[in-house]
Design an enzyme around this catalytic site. Structure first.
Site, PDB file in Angstrom:
ATOM      1  CG  ASP A 144      -1.867   1.120   1.319  1.00 19.74           C
ATOM      2  OD1 ASP A 144      -2.237   1.657   0.254  1.00 19.74           O
ATOM      3  OD2 ASP A 144      -2.226   1.496   2.435  1.00 19.74           O
ATOM      4  CG  LEU A 145       4.128   1.644  -2.712  1.00 20.36           C
ATOM      5  CD1 LEU A 145       4.705   1.682  -4.116  1.00 20.36           C
ATOM      6  CD2 LEU A 145       5.228   1.768  -1.686  1.00 20.36           C
ATOM      7  CG  ASP A 146      -2.253   4.691  -2.607  1.00 16.27           C
ATOM      8  OD1 ASP A 146      -2.318   3.745  -1.796  1.00 16.27           O
ATOM      9  OD2 ASP A 146      -3.029   4.824  -3.565  1.00 16.27           O
TER      10      ASP A 146
END
Length: 79
Positions: free
Chosen positions: A3-5
């Site tokens: 979940d990079l964002d």
């Protein structure tokens, strides 16, 4: 999945801990530590120049940078 964002959870503490653990490990190697604090970033930029497609794959970019950084210090693949 990763979940990079931060839509699912705040992963900043996890990423910071992982980066810190890696740096602590590498800084325990005298040859690495002698290169100074910018060495990782310099190797990261060189890795991106060598293989620009890695910018879209953070894990592979980190692995390539790690191999590059250590090989530049004279470590063998086995080490």
């Amino acid at each position: 999945s990763f979940d990079l964002d931060d839509t699912l959870y705040n992963n900043h503490p996890i990423i910071k801990a992982a980066v810190s653990a890696q740096q602590n490990y590498l800084n325990a190697l005298p040859r690495y530590q002698e290169q100074g604090p910018q060495y990782w970033q310099q190797c990261r930029q060189l890795a991106a120049l060598q293989q620009p497609e890695l910018k879209d794959n953070v894990t592979q970019w980190r692995k390539h940078t790690l191999r590059l950084a250590l090989s530049k210090l004279g470590f063998t693949e086995q080490e």
